[in-house]
Design a protein around this motif. Structure first.
Motif, PDB file in Angstrom:
ATOM      1  N   GLU A   1       7.970   0.260   0.076  1.00 34.25           N
ATOM      2  CA  GLU A   1       8.253   1.187  -1.026  1.00 34.25           C
ATOM      3  C   GLU A   1       8.879   0.482  -2.225  1.00 34.25           C
ATOM      4  O   GLU A   1       8.584   0.812  -3.383  1.00 34.25           O
ATOM      5  N   ALA A   2       9.721  -0.512  -1.967  1.00 34.53           N
ATOM      6  CA  ALA A   2      10.453  -1.167  -3.038  1.00 34.53           C
ATOM      7  C   ALA A   2       9.551  -1.956  -3.981  1.00 34.53           C
ATOM      8  O   ALA A   2       9.963  -2.311  -5.095  1.00 34.53           O
ATOM      9  N   GLN A   3       8.338  -2.245  -3.562  1.00 37.47           N
ATOM     10  CA  GLN A   3       7.427  -3.050  -4.383  1.00 37.47           C
ATOM     11  C   GLN A   3       6.676  -2.228  -5.433  1.00 37.47           C
ATOM     12  O   GLN A   3       5.940  -2.778  -6.245  1.00 37.47           O
ATOM     13  N   PHE A   4       6.860  -0.897  -5.403  1.00 30.35           N
ATOM     14  CA  PHE A   4       6.143  -0.049  -6.344  1.00 30.35           C
ATOM     15  C   PHE A   4       7.058   0.418  -7.469  1.00 30.35           C
ATOM     16  O   PHE A   4       8.218   0.768  -7.247  1.00 30.35           O
TER      17      PHE A   4
ATOM     18  N   GLU B   1       5.219   4.027 -12.854  1.00 28.98           N
ATOM     19  CA  GLU B   1       3.795   3.671 -12.915  1.00 28.98           C
ATOM     20  C   GLU B   1       2.981   4.530 -11.947  1.00 28.98           C
ATOM     21  O   GLU B   1       1.886   5.002 -12.281  1.00 28.98           O
ATOM     22  N   LEU B   2       3.529   4.772 -10.754  1.00 28.62           N
ATOM     23  CA  LEU B   2       2.837   5.629  -9.784  1.00 28.62           C
ATOM     24  C   LEU B   2       2.652   7.041 -10.334  1.00 28.62           C
ATOM     25  O   LEU B   2       1.563   7.620 -10.230  1.00 28.62           O
TER      26      LEU B   2
ATOM     27  N   THR C   1       0.834  -1.199   0.000  1.00 24.15           N
ATOM     28  CA  THR C   1       0.000   0.000   0.000  1.00 24.15           C
ATOM     29  C   THR C   1       0.870   1.252   0.000  1.00 24.15           C
ATOM     30  O   THR C   1       1.941   1.280   0.614  1.00 24.15           O
ATOM     31  N   ALA C   2       0.390   2.282  -0.691  1.00 21.81           N
ATOM     32  CA  ALA C   2       1.018   3.608  -0.658  1.00 21.81           C
ATOM     33  C   ALA C   2      -0.086   4.639  -0.487  1.00 21.81           C
ATOM     34  O   ALA C   2      -1.125   4.563  -1.153  1.00 21.81           O
ATOM     35  N   LEU C   3       0.124   5.587   0.425  1.00 22.22           N
ATOM     36  CA  LEU C   3      -0.887   6.609   0.695  1.00 22.22           C
ATOM     37  C   LEU C   3      -0.298   7.995   0.460  1.00 22.22           C
ATOM     38  O   LEU C   3       0.763   8.325   0.989  1.00 22.22           O
TER      39      LEU C   3
END
Length: 374
Positions: free
Chosen positions: A102-105, A109-110, A64-66
């Motif tokens: 964080e490393a999974q995003f 793309e974000l 998740t990223a917020l």
């Protein structure tokens, strides 16, 4: 096959509370990224200035990223448009998205998704500023590095600064400065009962917060700079934050006969203390360096109570050179989604480049000359 990136948008700060508060358990984040801090800002400054919350949550598998953002109308010459900005503007020294991993995003793309969201929200651009190079624990912030790859991503002309508490803080002063502070403390003690006080109960916290605001306003008038506290919403923010049990405000004062001479309003997040809003009475004992005396006592308190770092936050004020050995680069970036956003991004990025150039000190002196000559 990689999992798809999903985006959700929330129009208030309470609905995503469970997600947000869970992410905020990460010890790497800064105090300015927490929901209580930004909720207090939104209920005071944000609301008064027409900021509409637009909290964006990205999910990719279990990650998740917020992004705690808000929509705000801005004017640029004859142009008027709406931009997405960080919540907390004016009181938060650092800003960044919060990640579970964080490393999974994929940052490219974000950024692409953020641009599409800006279009759908009828925003001309997204402005992301005050992004630190490192997380609070010192690990690199991948998002900050990725921001620099954007057409309008760059380092800010100012940095943040901090000091490690590895020795008696007063030893950072030279012999003459230490002798001056000893004389000042002796003279103040002769004038009455001198006390270093940390405000615990809410009534005292509010009282010292009001003193901080009063001292700041007097100082701003004295040096003829913009006074944020002329805005009632800014005054309300600090008063409300001082009363909020979920905000770790650390409020202290140097008192003489129960009256504050110098005060500090900061945040306590052991092992880090944020040194944010120091202020002193400019009329009483101006030659006795009451502000410096309070700072030394606060640093000694931190050293004795297992704080390892005092974060002096952003800004390149000269006094920080004396105390701080750590510099934290800060970044900003624009993600334009409409022609007006491209124009704003181009102009503001060029202006920031000038501020970082060798011309900046000369232009600043010229501006000050013109100001005082008018």
């Amino acid at each position: 096959m990689s999992e798809a990136l999903k985006a959700s948008i929330y129009r208030d700060l309470d609905t995503p509370a469970a997600i947000w508060d869970s992410l905020a358990q990460d010890s790497r984040i800064y105090a300015f990224q927490t929901r209580p801090w930004l909720s207090t800002w939104q209920n005071t400054i944000g609301k008064a200035h027409g900021v509409a919350p637009c909290i964006i949550v990205f999910e990719k598998g279990q990650n998740t990223a917020l992004f705690p953002l808000g929509k705000k109308k801005v004017r640029f010459g004859s142009l008027s448009c709406t931009m997405l900005i960080w919540l907390g503007y004016g009181v938060s020294d650092y800003a960044a998205p919060i990640f579970s991993n964080e490393a999974q995003f994929d940052m490219t793309e974000l950024f692409a998704h953020l641009k599409n969201i800006a279009k759908k929200e009828h925003c001309c651009a997204i402005y992301l500023d005050r992004i630190p190079k490192f997380w609070a624990d010192g690990t690199p912030l991948i998002f900050a590095k990725a921001l620099l790859a954007l057409p309008f991503g760059h380092r800010l002309h100012y940095s943040a600064h901090a000091m490690h508490l590895s020795q008696d803080p007063i030893m950072r002063l030279n012999t003459k400065e230490r002798a001056h502070l000893r004389r000042s403390e002796r003279r103040l003690s002769e004038a009455g009962t001198l006390l270093f006080l940390i405000a615990k109960d809410k009534a005292l916290r509010k009282c010292i917060t009001r003193a901080m605001i009063s001292f700041k306003r007097a100082r701003f008038r004295q040096i003829k700079v913009h006074d944020n506290f002329a805005d009632p919403a800014f005054r309300d923010f600090y008063i409300q934050a001082s009363q909020n049990d979920n905000i770790p405000a650390h409020i202290c004062a140097l008192m003489l006969d129960d009256k504050p001479l110098a005060v500090h309003w900061g945040l306590s997040c052991p092992p880090r203390l944020y040194y944010l809003m120091p202020a002193f009475d400019i009329e009483k004992y101006p030659s006795l360096s009451t502000g410096n005396l309070l700072l030394v006592k606060l640093l000694q308190y931190c050293a004795e109570n297992n704080y390892r770092l005092v974060d002096f936050a952003n800004g390149d004020e000269p006094y920080k050179e004396k105390w701080c050995e750590m510099e934290l680069p800060l970044y900003e970036g624009y993600i334009p989604s409409e022609p007006a956003g491209w124009l704003i991004s181009l102009f503001e990025s060029a202006l920031e480049s000038i501020k970082r150039s060798t011309l900046a000190p000369h232009l600043k002196r010229m501006a000050q000359f013109l100001k005082f000559s008018a």
